[in-house]
Design a protein around this motif. Structure first.
Motif, PDB file in Angstrom:
ATOM      1  N   PRO A  21       4.091   3.718 -11.804  1.00 55.25           N
ATOM      2  CA  PRO A  21       4.948   2.545 -11.587  1.00 55.25           C
ATOM      3  C   PRO A  21       4.149   1.230 -11.666  1.00 55.25           C
ATOM      4  CG  PRO A  21       4.488   3.596  -9.491  1.00 55.25           C
ATOM      5  CD  PRO A  21       3.881   4.475 -10.560  1.00 55.25           C
ATOM      6  N   ASP A  22       3.562   0.964 -12.841  1.00 54.74           N
ATOM      7  CA  ASP A  22       2.797  -0.280 -13.017  1.00 54.74           C
ATOM      8  C   ASP A  22       3.681  -1.475 -12.687  1.00 54.74           C
ATOM      9  OD1 ASP A  22       0.923   1.467 -14.098  1.00 54.74           O
ATOM     10  OD2 ASP A  22       0.675   0.353 -15.965  1.00 54.74           O
ATOM     11  N   GLY A  50       2.132  -4.697 -12.909  1.00 48.91           N
ATOM     12  CA  GLY A  50       1.414  -5.807 -13.533  1.00 48.91           C
ATOM     13  C   GLY A  50      -0.057  -5.680 -13.201  1.00 48.91           C
ATOM     14  N   TRP A  51      -0.778  -6.778 -13.348  1.00 47.81           N
ATOM     15  CA  TRP A  51      -2.226  -6.753 -13.140  1.00 47.81           C
ATOM     16  C   TRP A  51      -2.615  -6.390 -11.711  1.00 47.81           C
ATOM     17  CZ3 TRP A  51      -5.243  -6.550 -17.178  1.00 47.81           C
ATOM     18  CH2 TRP A  51      -4.776  -7.054 -18.390  1.00 47.81           C
ATOM     19  N   ASP A  52      -1.710  -6.556 -10.754  1.00 46.12           N
ATOM     20  CA  ASP A  52      -2.016  -6.248  -9.353  1.00 46.12           C
ATOM     21  C   ASP A  52      -1.986  -4.747  -9.062  1.00 46.12           C
ATOM     22  OD1 ASP A  52       0.777  -6.390  -9.835  1.00 46.12           O
ATOM     23  OD2 ASP A  52       1.173  -6.554  -7.696  1.00 46.12           O
ATOM     24  N   HIS A  53      -1.302  -3.955  -9.914  1.00 44.26           N
ATOM     25  CA  HIS A  53      -1.192  -2.513  -9.660  1.00 44.26           C
ATOM     26  C   HIS A  53      -0.834  -1.801 -10.957  1.00 44.26           C
ATOM     27  CE1 HIS A  53       0.949   1.009  -7.455  1.00 44.26           C
ATOM     28  NE2 HIS A  53      -0.288   1.319  -7.777  1.00 44.26           N
ATOM     29  N   TYR A  54      -1.809  -1.075 -11.512  1.00 42.28           N
ATOM     30  CA  TYR A  54      -1.549  -0.330 -12.741  1.00 42.28           C
ATOM     31  C   TYR A  54      -2.521   0.829 -12.899  1.00 42.28           C
ATOM     32  CZ  TYR A  54      -5.458  -2.777 -15.096  1.00 42.28           C
ATOM     33  OH  TYR A  54      -6.695  -3.252 -15.461  1.00 42.28           O
ATOM     34  N   ALA A  55      -2.116   1.813 -13.712  1.00 46.40           N
ATOM     35  CA  ALA A  55      -2.998   2.931 -14.049  1.00 46.40           C
ATOM     36  C   ALA A  55      -4.100   2.374 -14.937  1.00 46.40           C
ATOM     37  CB  ALA A  55      -2.213   4.021 -14.769  1.00 46.40           C
ATOM     38  N   LEU A  80       0.825  -1.199   0.000  1.00 45.01           N
ATOM     39  CA  LEU A  80       0.000   0.000   0.000  1.00 45.01           C
ATOM     40  C   LEU A  80       0.864   1.255   0.000  1.00 45.01           C
ATOM     41  CD1 LEU A  80      -2.834  -1.036   2.476  1.00 45.01           C
ATOM     42  CD2 LEU A  80      -2.943  -0.893  -0.021  1.00 45.01           C
ATOM     43  N   ALA A  81       1.995   1.208   0.663  1.00 47.05           N
ATOM     44  CA  ALA A  81       2.876   2.367   0.705  1.00 47.05           C
ATOM     45  C   ALA A  81       3.431   2.674  -0.677  1.00 47.05           C
ATOM     46  CB  ALA A  81       4.012   2.121   1.696  1.00 47.05           C
ATOM     47  N   LEU A  82       3.619   1.652  -1.507  1.00 51.78           N
ATOM     48  CA  LEU A  82       4.145   1.850  -2.854  1.00 51.78           C
ATOM     49  C   LEU A  82       3.057   2.193  -3.861  1.00 51.78           C
ATOM     50  CD1 LEU A  82       6.655  -1.137  -2.992  1.00 51.78           C
ATOM     51  CD2 LEU A  82       7.180   1.273  -2.606  1.00 51.78           C
ATOM     52  N   ALA A  83       1.799   2.146  -3.445  1.00 50.44           N
ATOM     53  CA  ALA A  83       0.676   2.391  -4.352  1.00 50.44           C
ATOM     54  C   ALA A  83       0.547   3.882  -4.630  1.00 50.44           C
ATOM     55  CB  ALA A  83      -0.609   1.830  -3.757  1.00 50.44           C
ATOM     56  N   GLU A  84       1.248   4.342  -5.648  1.00 47.98           N
ATOM     57  CA  GLU A  84       1.214   5.754  -6.016  1.00 47.98           C
ATOM     58  C   GLU A  84       0.150   5.995  -7.067  1.00 47.98           C
ATOM     59  OE1 GLU A  84       5.077   6.995  -7.306  1.00 47.98           O
ATOM     60  OE2 GLU A  84       6.056   5.771  -5.797  1.00 47.98           O
TER      61      GLU A  84
END
Length: 113
Positions: free
Chosen positions: A40-41, A43-48, A15-19
């Protein structure tokens, strides 16, 4: 209780890296809006996963959904056509979204014709 503490410890760094996505540029060409994003995508877990064009009062004029991560393509530009800007409006606002943090608070101001 102990399991909850371990789970929170493991999840907190993610969560801290979730910009939120950063809007680097936007331009209007006719009824099409082009937006350049950086994020900073991972992959599928965290992307714009999208951006939208808004009026000053938050009225949404159009939304561009991004259907996949852009891990290897940063920054990247995507377009949204058929955006009708009301007569007399001289600026619109672009807001970006991430699949982890949701809609960002920051809005990019775009001067329009």
């Amino acid at each position: 209780m102990r399991l909850a503490l371990i789970a929170a410890t493991l999840l907190f760094p993610a969560l801290a890296l979730a910009e939120p996505p950063e809007i680097l540029a936007a331009e209007q060409r006719g009824d099409t809006i082009h937006v350049t994003l950086a994020h900073p995508d991972t992959g599928w877990d965290h992307y714009a996963d999208g951006w939208q064009v808004e009026l000053e009062d938050g009225t949404v004029l159009g939304t561009r959904t991004l259907f996949h991560p852009h891990v290897e393509e940063q920054p990247f530009t995507r377009s949204l056509g058929n955006v009708t800007i009301p007569e007399g409006v001289t600026q619109v606002f672009i807001r970006a979204r991430c699949n982890v943090t949701g809609w960002g608070d920051e809005r990019f101001v775009l001067q329009v014709e």
